[in-house]
Design a protein around this motif. Structure first.
Motif, PDB file in Angstrom:
ATOM      1  N   LEU A 187       0.850  -1.119  -0.069  1.00 43.78           N
ATOM      2  CA  LEU A 187       0.169  -0.126   0.043  1.00 43.78           C
ATOM      3  C   LEU A 187       0.946   1.050  -0.175  1.00 43.78           C
ATOM      4  CD1 LEU A 187      -3.083  -0.520   2.256  1.00 43.78           C
ATOM      5  CD2 LEU A 187      -3.126  -0.039  -0.296  1.00 43.78           C
ATOM      6  N   LYS A 188       1.909   1.347   0.603  1.00 43.21           N
ATOM      7  CA  LYS A 188       2.766   2.291   0.853  1.00 43.21           C
ATOM      8  C   LYS A 188       3.398   2.801  -0.441  1.00 43.21           C
ATOM      9  CE  LYS A 188       4.025   1.521   5.622  1.00 43.21           C
ATOM     10  NZ  LYS A 188       4.862   1.028   6.678  1.00 43.21           N
ATOM     11  N   LEU A 189       3.518   1.983  -1.443  1.00 47.17           N
ATOM     12  CA  LEU A 189       4.104   2.307  -2.530  1.00 47.17           C
ATOM     13  C   LEU A 189       3.238   2.741  -3.787  1.00 47.17           C
ATOM     14  CD1 LEU A 189       6.233  -0.961  -3.494  1.00 47.17           C
ATOM     15  CD2 LEU A 189       7.077   1.105  -2.166  1.00 47.17           C
ATOM     16  N   SER A 190       1.869   2.552  -3.101  1.00 44.53           N
ATOM     17  CA  SER A 190       0.870   3.219  -4.442  1.00 44.53           C
ATOM     18  C   SER A 190       0.933   4.569  -4.539  1.00 44.53           C
ATOM     19  CB  SER A 190      -0.382   2.827  -3.700  1.00 44.53           C
ATOM     20  OG  SER A 190      -1.488   3.085  -4.635  1.00 44.53           O
ATOM     21  N   CYS A 191       0.502   5.311  -5.687  1.00 47.62           N
ATOM     22  CA  CYS A 191       0.683   6.671  -6.081  1.00 47.62           C
ATOM     23  C   CYS A 191      -0.895   6.858  -6.057  1.00 47.62           C
ATOM     24  CB  CYS A 191       1.528   7.050  -7.131  1.00 47.62           C
ATOM     25  SG  CYS A 191       1.268   6.155  -8.752  1.00 47.62           S
ATOM     26  N   SER A 192      -1.824   6.212  -5.777  1.00 49.10           N
ATOM     27  CA  SER A 192      -3.460   6.408  -5.973  1.00 49.10           C
ATOM     28  C   SER A 192      -3.948   6.525  -4.384  1.00 49.10           C
ATOM     29  CB  SER A 192      -4.003   5.465  -6.872  1.00 49.10           C
ATOM     30  OG  SER A 192      -3.884   4.203  -6.370  1.00 49.10           O
ATOM     31  N   ASP A 193      -5.286   6.959  -4.296  1.00 47.16           N
ATOM     32  CA  ASP A 193      -5.863   6.892  -3.268  1.00 47.16           C
ATOM     33  C   ASP A 193      -5.966   5.551  -2.552  1.00 47.16           C
ATOM     34  OD1 ASP A 193      -7.347   7.654  -0.920  1.00 47.16           O
ATOM     35  OD2 ASP A 193      -9.108   8.285  -2.035  1.00 47.16           O
ATOM     36  N   THR A 194      -5.709   5.305  -1.123  1.00 43.56           N
ATOM     37  CA  THR A 194      -5.589   4.006  -0.487  1.00 43.56           C
ATOM     38  C   THR A 194      -6.645   3.897   0.466  1.00 43.56           C
ATOM     39  OG1 THR A 194      -3.621   4.603   0.497  1.00 43.56           O
ATOM     40  CG2 THR A 194      -3.267   3.484  -1.222  1.00 43.56           C
ATOM     41  N   HIS A 195      -7.420   5.136   0.712  1.00 41.67           N
ATOM     42  CA  HIS A 195      -8.232   4.923   2.111  1.00 41.67           C
ATOM     43  C   HIS A 195      -9.302   3.800   1.788  1.00 41.67           C
ATOM     44  CE1 HIS A 195      -7.003   9.278   2.013  1.00 41.67           C
ATOM     45  NE2 HIS A 195      -7.318   9.131   3.307  1.00 41.67           N
ATOM     46  N   LEU A 196      -9.592   3.369   0.822  1.00 40.51           N
ATOM     47  CA  LEU A 196     -10.825   2.426   0.904  1.00 40.51           C
ATOM     48  C   LEU A 196      -9.930   1.001   1.196  1.00 40.51           C
ATOM     49  CD1 LEU A 196     -13.417   1.085   0.158  1.00 40.51           C
ATOM     50  CD2 LEU A 196     -12.757   0.912  -2.196  1.00 40.51           C
ATOM     51  N   ASN A 197      -8.713   1.112   0.567  1.00 36.33           N
ATOM     52  CA  ASN A 197      -7.934  -0.124   1.017  1.00 36.33           C
ATOM     53  C   ASN A 197      -7.763  -0.200   2.499  1.00 36.33           C
ATOM     54  OD1 ASN A 197      -7.426   0.486  -2.086  1.00 36.33           O
ATOM     55  ND2 ASN A 197      -6.704  -1.719  -1.722  1.00 36.33           N
ATOM     56  N   GLU A 198      -7.070   0.461   2.993  1.00 30.87           N
ATOM     57  CA  GLU A 198      -7.049   0.923   4.496  1.00 30.87           C
ATOM     58  C   GLU A 198      -7.906   0.793   5.359  1.00 30.87           C
ATOM     59  OE1 GLU A 198      -5.260   4.742   4.999  1.00 30.87           O
ATOM     60  OE2 GLU A 198      -3.484   4.214   3.786  1.00 30.87           O
ATOM     61  N   MET A 199      -9.230   1.338   5.031  1.00 32.01           N
ATOM     62  CA  MET A 199     -10.518   1.016   5.725  1.00 32.01           C
ATOM     63  C   MET A 199     -10.979  -0.624   5.698  1.00 32.01           C
ATOM     64  SD  MET A 199     -14.236   2.718   4.892  1.00 32.01           S
ATOM     65  CE  MET A 199     -14.628   1.501   3.550  1.00 32.01           C
ATOM     66  N   MET A 200     -10.788  -1.153   4.692  1.00 29.28           N
ATOM     67  CA  MET A 200     -11.011  -2.616   4.487  1.00 29.28           C
ATOM     68  C   MET A 200     -10.307  -3.504   5.253  1.00 29.28           C
ATOM     69  SD  MET A 200     -13.879  -2.620   2.902  1.00 29.28           S
ATOM     70  CE  MET A 200     -13.949  -4.545   3.057  1.00 29.28           C
ATOM     71  N   ILE A 201      -8.711  -3.216   5.466  1.00 24.08           N
ATOM     72  CA  ILE A 201      -8.024  -3.923   6.320  1.00 24.08           C
ATOM     73  C   ILE A 201      -8.233  -3.598   7.765  1.00 24.08           C
ATOM     74  CG2 ILE A 201      -5.506  -4.040   7.210  1.00 24.08           C
ATOM     75  CD1 ILE A 201      -4.542  -3.038   4.189  1.00 24.08           C
ATOM     76  N   HIS A 202      -8.561  -2.390   8.231  1.00 25.65           N
ATOM     77  CA  HIS A 202      -8.864  -2.156   9.533  1.00 25.65           C
ATOM     78  C   HIS A 202     -10.327  -2.565   9.932  1.00 25.65           C
ATOM     79  CE1 HIS A 202      -6.043   1.655   9.369  1.00 25.65           C
ATOM     80  NE2 HIS A 202      -5.476   0.750   9.717  1.00 25.65           N
ATOM     81  N   THR A 203     -11.215  -2.773   8.960  1.00 30.90           N
ATOM     82  CA  THR A 203     -12.408  -3.492   9.194  1.00 30.90           C
ATOM     83  C   THR A 203     -12.337  -4.921   9.176  1.00 30.90           C
ATOM     84  OG1 THR A 203     -13.767  -1.864   7.847  1.00 30.90           O
ATOM     85  CG2 THR A 203     -14.881  -3.844   8.213  1.00 30.90           C
ATOM     86  N   GLU A 204     -11.592  -5.620   8.400  1.00 31.91           N
ATOM     87  CA  GLU A 204     -11.408  -7.099   8.526  1.00 31.91           C
ATOM     88  C   GLU A 204     -10.701  -7.363   9.889  1.00 31.91           C
ATOM     89  OE1 GLU A 204      -8.978 -10.677   7.743  1.00 31.91           O
ATOM     90  OE2 GLU A 204      -7.980  -8.515   8.136  1.00 31.91           O
ATOM     91  N   VAL A 205      -9.463  -6.656  10.380  1.00 34.67           N
ATOM     92  CA  VAL A 205      -8.848  -6.952  11.527  1.00 34.67           C
ATOM     93  C   VAL A 205      -9.809  -6.781  12.485  1.00 34.67           C
ATOM     94  CG1 VAL A 205      -7.333  -6.043  13.135  1.00 34.67           C
ATOM     95  CG2 VAL A 205      -6.553  -6.155  10.507  1.00 34.67           C
ATOM     96  N   ALA A 206     -10.626  -5.782  12.583  1.00 37.61           N
ATOM     97  CA  ALA A 206     -11.591  -5.476  13.705  1.00 37.61           C
ATOM     98  C   ALA A 206     -12.868  -6.564  13.817  1.00 37.61           C
ATOM     99  CB  ALA A 206     -12.259  -4.055  13.585  1.00 37.61           C
ATOM    100  N   LEU A 207     -13.478  -6.727  12.562  1.00 37.21           N
ATOM    101  CA  LEU A 207     -14.468  -7.775  12.541  1.00 37.21           C
ATOM    102  C   LEU A 207     -14.253  -9.159  12.628  1.00 37.21           C
ATOM    103  CD1 LEU A 207     -16.917  -6.009  10.193  1.00 37.21           C
ATOM    104  CD2 LEU A 207     -16.926  -6.000  12.525  1.00 37.21           C
ATOM    105  N   ILE A 208     -13.047  -9.589  11.784  1.00 42.72           N
ATOM    106  CA  ILE A 208     -12.720 -11.146  11.675  1.00 42.72           C
ATOM    107  C   ILE A 208     -11.748 -11.605  12.750  1.00 42.72           C
ATOM    108  CG2 ILE A 208     -11.856 -12.601   9.975  1.00 42.72           C
ATOM    109  CD1 ILE A 208     -13.079 -11.320   7.885  1.00 42.72           C
ATOM    110  N   THR A 209     -10.543 -11.020  12.760  1.00 46.74           N
ATOM    111  CA  THR A 209      -9.261 -11.257  13.367  1.00 46.74           C
ATOM    112  C   THR A 209      -9.459 -11.158  14.805  1.00 46.74           C
ATOM    113  OG1 THR A 209      -7.877 -10.636  11.518  1.00 46.74           O
ATOM    114  CG2 THR A 209      -6.734 -11.042  13.658  1.00 46.74           C
ATOM    115  N   ILE A 210      -9.961 -10.143  15.226  1.00 45.42           N
ATOM    116  CA  ILE A 210     -10.141  -9.736  17.007  1.00 45.42           C
ATOM    117  C   ILE A 210     -11.231 -10.472  17.193  1.00 45.42           C
ATOM    118  CG2 ILE A 210     -10.743  -7.989  18.346  1.00 45.42           C
ATOM    119  CD1 ILE A 210      -9.206  -6.007  16.623  1.00 45.42           C
ATOM    120  N   THR A 211     -12.273 -10.562  16.334  1.00 44.84           N
ATOM    121  CA  THR A 211     -13.361 -11.416  16.785  1.00 44.84           C
ATOM    122  C   THR A 211     -13.042 -12.872  17.045  1.00 44.84           C
ATOM    123  OG1 THR A 211     -15.006 -10.032  15.518  1.00 44.84           O
ATOM    124  CG2 THR A 211     -15.872 -12.050  16.177  1.00 44.84           C
TER     125      THR A 211
END
Length: 313
Positions: A187-211
């Protein structure tokens, strides 16, 4: 920042980070990595073979364990062979499609490991807290459904992250500060908007991994309360020793994952992330067969039969 299609195609391959720039250290790390990978594959395949050939081990607990061993082999194989091949070929490159493919299978098998650890904790919970109803609750149909459901969710989750990554643009910098194509470094190498990707990573961690992690903790809290209520000291020790191996695997796996994905980005360094990634991609799958076979007389006996049969032939 929006980028043109030409810019996206300007990066056709990425460069993966080497473990060390010094040749002597590279040789040492190569041999260490190779031995750990071979030990992981051999150990987990022996567990699968022992469980499949011994009818006494055809129970839900060992069914999940054999699936976990298979996932560990697949999980390690998404990264280790590429690292070893890069060292032999003296090339650190990986194509853009190859990077996405590696990332897909890394997420898939990593999620499956997570799901199986949670399922195994539920199996332990039913066995300890509801022993009289164990056979009626943990049926073959339920066990198969739990594994199949895990496959579906893990596949969809991996596909989602891969498709989101494929839509990003990558421009000049193609050096990934990691030894494989992981989500955050890419993600850090991308030169486009990564907000959706970051949001999905945090959502996946919160909903799936932590659950899943909370479910494991709750299961073992209930198990601990039930075990402490056993009047027999021998029975208490036996229950704790049975669950202890699973807890050790869970602690090792989740501890390193949380260290990488839940710590602040400012505290990240390539060296720390690589060390933690090696722990949960190679070391943890390598240690799992030893942890689960330790003090498990049934599994030890099955392994002796398999090894003895091989040597006798």
């Amino acid at each position: 920042m929006s980028m043109s299609g030409a810019n996206q195609s300007s990066v056709s391959e990425f460069l993966l980070l080497e473990f060390s720039t010094q040749p002597q250290q590279q040789q040492l790390l190569f041999m260490l990595f190779l031995n750990m990978y071979l030990a992981t594959v051999l150990g987990n395949l022996l567990i699968i073979l022992a469980i499949s050939t011994d009818s006494c081990l055809h129970t839900p607990m060992y069914f999940f364990l054999s699936n976990l061993s298979f996932m560990d082999v697949c999980f390690t194989s998404t990264t280790a062979p590429k690292v070893l091949a890069n060292h032999i070929l003296r090339s650190q490159t990986i194509s853009f499609p190859g990077c996405l493919t590696q990332m897909y299978f890394f997420i898939l098998f990593g999620d499956m490991d997570n799901f199986l650890l949670a399922v195994m904790s539920y199996d332990q919970f039913v066995a300890v807290c509801h022993p009289l109803h164990y056979t009626t609750k943990m049926t073959h149909q339920l066990c198969a459904l739990l594994v199949a459901g895990s496959w579906v969710i893990a596949s969809l989750n991996a596909l989602l992250h891969t498709l989101l990554k494929a839509r990003l643009s990558f421009c000049a910098d193609n050096m990934i500060p990691h030894f494989f194509c992981d989500l955050t470094p890419l993600l850090k190498l991308s030169c486009s908007d990564t907000h959706l990707n970051e949001m999905m990573i945090h959502t996946e961690v919160a909903l799936i991994t932590i659950t899943r992690f909370v479910c494991i903790l709750v299961s073992y809290l209930c198990i601990t309360c039930a075990v402490l209520g056993i009047p027999s000291t021998k029975g208490t020790w036996k229950a704790f020793s049975t669950c202890g191996s699973h807890l050790a695997v869970v602690s090792l796996f989740y501890g390193t994952i949380f260290a990488v994905y839940l710590s602040s980005s400012s505290s990240h360094s390539a060296e720390k992330d690589i060390a933690a990634a090696v722990m949960y991609t190679v070391v943890s799958p390598m240690l799992n067969p030893f942890i689960y076979s330790l003090r498990n007389k049934d599994l030890e006996g099955a392994l002796r039969k398999v090894i003895g049969r091989k040597f006798s032939t």
